[in-house]
Motif scaffolding. Structure first.
Motif, PDB file in Angstrom:
ATOM      1  N   TYR A 187       0.932  -6.479   8.045  1.00 22.27           N
ATOM      2  CA  TYR A 187       1.621  -5.937   6.868  1.00 22.27           C
ATOM      3  C   TYR A 187       2.352  -4.643   7.214  1.00 22.27           C
ATOM      4  O   TYR A 187       3.525  -4.456   6.840  1.00 22.27           O
ATOM      5  CB  TYR A 187       0.624  -5.695   5.743  1.00 22.27           C
ATOM      6  N   THR A 217      -2.410   2.897   1.711  1.00 20.41           N
ATOM      7  CA  THR A 217      -2.814   1.490   1.646  1.00 20.41           C
ATOM      8  C   THR A 217      -4.270   1.301   2.029  1.00 20.41           C
ATOM      9  O   THR A 217      -5.009   0.549   1.378  1.00 20.41           O
ATOM     10  CB  THR A 217      -1.914   0.641   2.560  1.00 20.41           C
ATOM     11  N   PRO A 222      -6.937  -3.068  -0.164  1.00 15.88           N
ATOM     12  CA  PRO A 222      -6.346  -4.223  -0.865  1.00 15.88           C
ATOM     13  C   PRO A 222      -7.055  -5.532  -0.548  1.00 15.88           C
ATOM     14  O   PRO A 222      -7.568  -5.738   0.557  1.00 15.88           O
ATOM     15  CB  PRO A 222      -4.900  -4.234  -0.361  1.00 15.88           C
ATOM     16  N   GLU A 223      -7.058  -6.409  -1.539  1.00 13.19           N
ATOM     17  CA  GLU A 223      -7.557  -7.760  -1.335  1.00 13.19           C
ATOM     18  C   GLU A 223      -6.515  -8.570  -0.573  1.00 13.19           C
ATOM     19  O   GLU A 223      -5.326  -8.219  -0.537  1.00 13.19           O
ATOM     20  CB  GLU A 223      -7.844  -8.428  -2.688  1.00 13.19           C
ATOM     21  N   MET A 225      -5.192 -11.438  -1.304  1.00 13.46           N
ATOM     22  CA  MET A 225      -4.145 -11.934  -2.190  1.00 13.46           C
ATOM     23  C   MET A 225      -3.144 -10.844  -2.536  1.00 13.46           C
ATOM     24  O   MET A 225      -1.935 -11.082  -2.604  1.00 13.46           O
ATOM     25  CB  MET A 225      -4.779 -12.488  -3.468  1.00 13.46           C
ATOM     26  N   GLU A 226      -3.635  -9.616  -2.757  1.00 12.48           N
ATOM     27  CA  GLU A 226      -2.741  -8.499  -3.067  1.00 12.48           C
ATOM     28  C   GLU A 226      -1.807  -8.216  -1.899  1.00 12.48           C
ATOM     29  O   GLU A 226      -0.604  -7.950  -2.092  1.00 12.48           O
ATOM     30  CB  GLU A 226      -3.570  -7.260  -3.407  1.00 12.48           C
ATOM     31  N   LEU A 227      -2.346  -8.288  -0.690  1.00 11.15           N
ATOM     32  CA  LEU A 227      -1.519  -8.042   0.485  1.00 11.15           C
ATOM     33  C   LEU A 227      -0.466  -9.136   0.642  1.00 11.15           C
ATOM     34  O   LEU A 227       0.682  -8.862   1.027  1.00 11.15           O
ATOM     35  CB  LEU A 227      -2.401  -7.960   1.735  1.00 11.15           C
ATOM     36  N   ASN A 228      -0.826 -10.369   0.328  1.00  4.38           N
ATOM     37  CA  ASN A 228       0.138 -11.469   0.395  1.00  4.38           C
ATOM     38  C   ASN A 228       1.281 -11.259  -0.598  1.00  4.38           C
ATOM     39  O   ASN A 228       2.441 -11.593  -0.302  1.00  4.38           O
ATOM     40  CB  ASN A 228      -0.556 -12.799   0.117  1.00  4.38           C
ATOM     41  N   ILE A 229       0.957 -10.722  -1.777  1.00  4.13           N
ATOM     42  CA  ILE A 229       2.004 -10.428  -2.766  1.00  4.13           C
ATOM     43  C   ILE A 229       2.958  -9.375  -2.220  1.00  4.13           C
ATOM     44  O   ILE A 229       4.193  -9.513  -2.327  1.00  4.13           O
ATOM     45  CB  ILE A 229       1.365  -9.955  -4.087  1.00  4.13           C
ATOM     46  N   LEU A 230       2.408  -8.315  -1.631  1.00  5.31           N
ATOM     47  CA  LEU A 230       3.249  -7.262  -1.078  1.00  5.31           C
ATOM     48  C   LEU A 230       4.142  -7.801   0.039  1.00  5.31           C
ATOM     49  O   LEU A 230       5.341  -7.454   0.125  1.00  5.31           O
ATOM     50  CB  LEU A 230       2.379  -6.114  -0.555  1.00  5.31           C
TER      51      LEU A 230
END
Length: 249
Positions: A187, A217, A222-223, A225-230
């Motif tokens: 990320y 960060t 972060p979870e 899923m949250e990282l995937n959204i970012l």
């Protein structure tokens, strides 16, 4: 859990205190009341009035002669004591008692009794020695005497808090997985590449930008899923950047 907590009153001398105890119990969802050798008639106009709608607990309360009869089926017996005793006994606070209850009542056969003594003299040493532990309400030492129903209210409240915490824990959804170290590093690389592409970050003059974004960060934990959204946001941002022959603008 609350149905398996019994309030035991020994030698109560005023029917109003029995009614007040019933009200305190009903407020907190407790239903099991037992009376040991009361020094008054339990069901009177005064006890019904003080119960304020919880008189069904007064009417259903068994009256027995001894403490042993009242707690015979209980697996944990805790005596409420405001006095220090010559022989030390395991002592817990009301909050500590509440925290212990879910474990004590983990099986359907388990029963807990909270025992309260006479208004004028409390529990005798012999009665306290029949308890697994003593619970002491830390009142003002200059005025430590509590009304019987008030003492029951304090412990009943702690019982309810423990029950609510247990119910909340049982209803919680599984905790989503956190992003791994490797996922975070991917990320950060993606973030830096995108910030350079849009002209927000100049590697030649970094000004600790990436270090600060890393700190922010990592502090957020972060979870996945949250990282995937970012990362999805970064990917779509990259698509909007005009392309030049020598690479991103």
């Amino acid at each position: 859990m609350l149905d398996r907590i019994r309030i035991v009153l020994i030698g109560t001398s005023h029917p109003g205190n029995i009614g007040g105890t019933a009200r305190a119990m009903h407020n907190m969802g407790l239903t099991d009341l037992a009376l040991v050798a009361p020094r008054c008639t339990p069901v009177t106009a005064d006890s019904v009035s003080r119960a304020s709608g919880a008189d069904h607990l007064v009417n259903a309360a068994p009256v027995v002669d001894t403490l042993e009869q009242a707690v015979a089926d209980c697996t944990l017996v805790v005596g409420a004591s405001a006095r220090s005793r010559t022989l030390p006994w395991p002592m817990i606070t009301p909050r500590g008692l509440g925290e212990q209850l879910p474990g004590e009542l983990a099986t359907s056969e388990a029963r807990v009794a909270l025992v309260f003594g006479r208004e004028d003299s409390g529990l005798t040493n012999a009665e306290l020695q029949r308890c697994h532990a003593h619970v002491h309400i830390p009142t003002n030492p200059d005025f430590s005497s509590l009304n019987l129903a008030a003492a029951v209210q304090v412990l009943a409240y702690e019982c309810r808090l423990a029950w609510l915490a247990r119910r909340e824990a049982q209803s919680e959804e599984p905790t989503p997985p956190l992003a791994t170290h490797a996922e975070l590093e991917h990320y950060f690389a993606h973030l830096e590449r995108t910030l350079i592409a849009i002209g927000f970050h100049d590697p030649a003059m970094p000004r600790q930008l990436m270090a600060r974004l890393r700190r922010f960060t990592l502090r957020a934990r972060p979870e996945r899923m949250e990282l995937n959204i970012l990362r999805g946001i970064l990917s779509d941002t990259e698509k909007l950047v005009p392309q030049r022959d020598d690479g991103p603008a």
